[in-house]
Write an enzyme that holds these catalytic residues in place. Structure first.
Site, PDB file in Angstrom:
ATOM      1  N   ASN A 166     -10.508   5.122   1.015  1.00 18.47           N
ATOM      2  CA  ASN A 166     -10.891   5.248   2.433  1.00 18.47           C
ATOM      3  C   ASN A 166     -12.058   6.224   2.613  1.00 18.47           C
ATOM      4  OD1 ASN A 166      -7.575   4.657   2.920  1.00 18.47           O
ATOM      5  ND2 ASN A 166      -9.004   3.546   4.204  1.00 18.47           N
TER       6      ASN A 166
ATOM      7  N   ASP B  41     -14.068  -2.287   2.057  1.00 17.80           N
ATOM      8  CA  ASP B  41     -13.185  -2.482   3.220  1.00 17.80           C
ATOM      9  C   ASP B  41     -13.982  -2.055   4.450  1.00 17.80           C
ATOM     10  OD1 ASP B  41      -9.885  -1.034   4.131  1.00 17.80           O
ATOM     11  OD2 ASP B  41     -11.388  -2.052   5.320  1.00 17.80           O
TER      12      ASP B  41
ATOM     13  N   GLU C 211     -11.189   0.575  -4.087  1.00 19.19           N
ATOM     14  CA  GLU C 211     -11.516   0.183  -2.711  1.00 19.19           C
ATOM     15  C   GLU C 211     -12.190   1.328  -1.966  1.00 19.19           C
ATOM     16  OE1 GLU C 211      -8.014  -1.265  -0.738  1.00 19.19           O
ATOM     17  OE2 GLU C 211      -8.992  -1.380   1.220  1.00 19.19           O
TER      18      GLU C 211
ATOM     19  N   SER D 276       0.858  -1.194   0.000  1.00 13.41           N
ATOM     20  CA  SER D 276       0.000   0.000   0.000  1.00 13.41           C
ATOM     21  C   SER D 276       0.890   1.238   0.000  1.00 13.41           C
ATOM     22  CB  SER D 276      -0.877   0.005   1.253  1.00 13.41           C
ATOM     23  OG  SER D 276      -1.711   1.148   1.266  1.00 13.41           O
TER      24      SER D 276
ATOM     25  N   LYS E  82      -0.883  -0.758  -4.523  1.00 13.74           N
ATOM     26  CA  LYS E  82      -2.150  -0.092  -4.173  1.00 13.74           C
ATOM     27  C   LYS E  82      -1.826   1.357  -3.878  1.00 13.74           C
ATOM     28  CE  LYS E  82      -4.841  -0.168   0.086  1.00 13.74           C
ATOM     29  NZ  LYS E  82      -5.611  -1.035   1.026  1.00 13.74           N
ATOM     30  N   LEU E  83      -2.528   2.259  -4.550  1.00 17.49           N
ATOM     31  CA  LEU E  83      -2.306   3.686  -4.324  1.00 17.49           C
ATOM     32  C   LEU E  83      -3.430   4.262  -3.481  1.00 17.49           C
ATOM     33  CD1 LEU E  83      -1.364   4.920  -7.944  1.00 17.49           C
ATOM     34  CD2 LEU E  83       0.198   4.125  -6.131  1.00 17.49           C
ATOM     35  N   LYS E  84      -3.094   4.962  -2.423  1.00 21.96           N
ATOM     36  CA  LYS E  84      -4.094   5.706  -1.676  1.00 21.96           C
ATOM     37  C   LYS E  84      -4.509   6.903  -2.530  1.00 21.96           C
ATOM     38  CE  LYS E  84      -4.307   3.501   2.211  1.00 21.96           C
ATOM     39  NZ  LYS E  84      -5.566   2.889   2.667  1.00 21.96           N
TER      40      LYS E  84
ATOM     41  N   LYS F 177     -10.295  -7.902   6.706  1.00 24.80           N
ATOM     42  CA  LYS F 177      -9.391  -7.586   7.821  1.00 24.80           C
ATOM     43  C   LYS F 177      -9.996  -8.215   9.075  1.00 24.80           C
ATOM     44  CE  LYS F 177      -7.976  -3.068   6.014  1.00 24.80           C
ATOM     45  NZ  LYS F 177      -8.077  -1.608   6.210  1.00 24.80           N
TER      46      LYS F 177
ATOM     47  N   GLY G 110      -4.555  -4.810   5.428  1.00 23.14           N
ATOM     48  CA  GLY G 110      -3.578  -4.586   6.492  1.00 23.14           C
ATOM     49  C   GLY G 110      -3.916  -3.357   7.310  1.00 23.14           C
TER      50      GLY G 110
ATOM     51  N   ASP H  83      -7.261   2.898  -3.276  1.00 20.96           N
ATOM     52  CA  ASP H  83      -8.042   2.860  -2.034  1.00 20.96           C
ATOM     53  C   ASP H  83      -8.338   4.293  -1.602  1.00 20.96           C
ATOM     54  OD1 ASP H  83      -7.528   1.414   1.315  1.00 20.96           O
ATOM     55  OD2 ASP H  83      -9.246   2.399   0.365  1.00 20.96           O
TER      56      ASP H  83
HETATM   57  C1  LIG Z   1      -3.624   3.457   8.676  1.00 21.82           C
HETATM   58  S1  LIG Z   1      -4.378   3.018   7.179  1.00 21.82           S
HETATM   59  C2  LIG Z   1      -4.939   1.441   7.508  1.00 21.82           C
HETATM   60  C3  LIG Z   1      -6.064   1.097   6.566  1.00 21.82           C
HETATM   61  C4  LIG Z   1      -5.605   0.861   5.144  1.00 21.82           C
HETATM   62  N1  LIG Z   1      -4.549  -0.141   5.097  1.00 21.82           N
HETATM   63  C5  LIG Z   1      -3.622  -0.123   4.116  1.00 21.82           C
HETATM   64  O1  LIG Z   1      -3.560   0.711   3.250  1.00 21.82           O
HETATM   65  C6  LIG Z   1      -2.581  -1.220   4.194  1.00 21.82           C
HETATM   66  C7  LIG Z   1      -1.631  -0.955   5.320  1.00 21.82           C
HETATM   67  C8  LIG Z   1      -0.725  -2.168   5.541  1.00 21.82           C
HETATM   68  O2  LIG Z   1      -0.071  -2.592   4.572  1.00 21.82           O
HETATM   69  O3  LIG Z   1      -0.736  -2.694   6.672  1.00 21.82           O
HETATM   70  C9  LIG Z   1      -6.789   0.424   4.281  1.00 21.82           C
HETATM   71  O4  LIG Z   1      -7.802   1.131   4.323  1.00 21.82           O
HETATM   72  O5  LIG Z   1      -6.757  -0.591   3.606  1.00 21.82           O
HETATM   73 MG   LIG Z   2      -8.781   0.119   2.686  1.00 21.92          MG
END
Ligand SMILES: CSCC[C@@H](NC(=O)CCC(=O)O)C(=O)O
Ligand SMILES: [Mg+2]
Length: 374
Positions: A197, A245, A220, A142, A168-170, A269, A297, A195
């Protein structure tokens, strides 16, 4: 198995680089560990769990202090009370605390510790117990929001050089199509997903449809946690497969999202859904419905990383998960580090989690400890 005490340990661990998502920038992680001191037939064992709640109310309605308080005041006492009547089992834990509403991440951490203790005593690995059918899992990474496109491309190039098999790009409004286009232009048709969020609304649908031009594996959680209907409407307007998610907090939520067309793919998760046993049930349900899943994660330490690799070894986990090497987030993990080998992470084969905290590392990162006696 009898639990004679439970320890709640809060750690403070620096991240190797700031991790920026649509909701925050993290420069350190505060893992909450649950240590169950258990015994059976005179044999003593430590079972370990990790709570994935963040320190602030940005990802879910649970946060570090709420989880620790609910464990201290409700969940651990419930285990002590239950074992006065009958032996405590991980399988029976969820039912025994059903009357304590919500707080799935806190429950997941205690269940994980009970499961680890049981499995260590039985000489059975997490992978075996959960149903893993492989010895290692493909590793995706990520990638946070960066200050510039150049900086992002540098990070993506480094991760690809390290062997990560999926990027995976935020994303968030103002940082979405351009970074995706830049990564596609520079690195070609690598496995790529985004992703958000929950950073968008249905009003952004026409803009999000621009992402369809880049052949993403999935998008996502673009919309809010409760927006099942809206995700289904957006899914009908986008070619990119919709992945949820934050919305998938239980087996019922997974079934509802799938049946309503809001989730073509699910990020599982264990902490978000109440534990690894619930995670397996969601895996089974999704597989039945032909819905691919992958393991998400929460910047776990090696303890959570061990459990996640075991979960990701189940046959329905057909997409690479966010299970990176320890070094992706931590210069020093609290267990032997997880390392990337040919784009994969090995599932620990020992009893229980197959890893345990290194005393020196625990010592270095421990910030707060609370022991509850049965
Ligand atoms: C602090 S961001 C945690 C939530 C985020 N998790 C990730 O981007 C993966 C982080 C990891 O590799 O543990 C998600 O929404 O999927
Ligand atoms: Mg996510």
């Amino acid at each position: 198995m009898r639990v004679r005490a439970v320890e709640l340990l809060t750690l403070r661990m620096p991240l190797v680089t700031p991790f920026t998502t649509s909701f925050s920038t993290q420069t350190e992680r505060f893992p909450l560990l649950v240590r169950v001191l258990a015994e059976t037939d005179g044999r003593e064992v430590d079972g370990w769990g990790e709570c994935v709640a963040l320190t602030d109310l940005v990802y879910s309605s649970e946060y570090l202090d709420s989880a620790r308080e609910v464990l201290r005041r409700y969940l651990v006492p419930a285990v002590f009370a239950a074992q006065a009547r009958e032996a405590v089992t991980a399988d029976g834990f969820a039912e025994s605390v059903r009357h304590i509403l919500g707080h799935r991440m806190a429950k997941a951490a205690l269940e994980m510790a009970l499961l680890d203790a049981e499995l260590r005593l039985a000489g059975v690995s997490f992978g075996e117990r959960l149903g893993a059918t492989t010895a290692s899992v493909p590793s995706g990474v990520s990638v946070g929001i960066h200050d510039s496109i150049d900086a992002l491309l540098g990070s993506v190039g480094d991760y690809l050089d390290q062997g990560y098999v999926r990027i995976k790009l935020k994303i968030r409004p103002g940082w979405d199509v351009e970074p995706v286009r830049a990564v596609r232009d520079r690195f070609g048709d690598i496995p790529l997903q985004v992703d958000a969020n929950t950073a968008y609304t249905l009003a952004d649908a026409e803009h999000l449809r621009l992402l369809d031009a880049y052949d993403l594996l999935l998008i996502e959680q673009p919309l809010g946690e409760d927006d099942i209907r809206e995700h289904a409407l957006l899914a009908r307007r986008m070619r990119t497969p919709m992945c949820l998610d934050e919305s998938i907090v239980s087996t019922d939520a997974a079934r509802d999202a799938i049946e309503r067309g809001a989730a073509a793919i699910i990020n599982i998760k264990a902490g978000r859904v109440g534990g690894y046993l619930a995670a397996v049930r969601i895996h089974d349900l999704a597989r039945e419905a032909g819905v691919p899943v992958w393991c998400g994660g929460m910047l776990e330490t090696g303890l959570g990383r061990a459990a996640n690799t075991a979960l990701a070894g189940l046959p329905g986990f057909t997409l690479p998960g966010d299970i990176s090497a320890s070094a992706r987030f931590f210069a020093q993990d609290i267990t032997e580090p997880f390392v990337l080998q040919d784009g994969r992470i090995r599932i620990p084969a020992g009893p229980g989690l197959g890893v345990e905290p290194l005393p020196d590392a625990l010592e270095e990162f421990s910030q707060h400890a609370l022991t509850l006696e049965a």
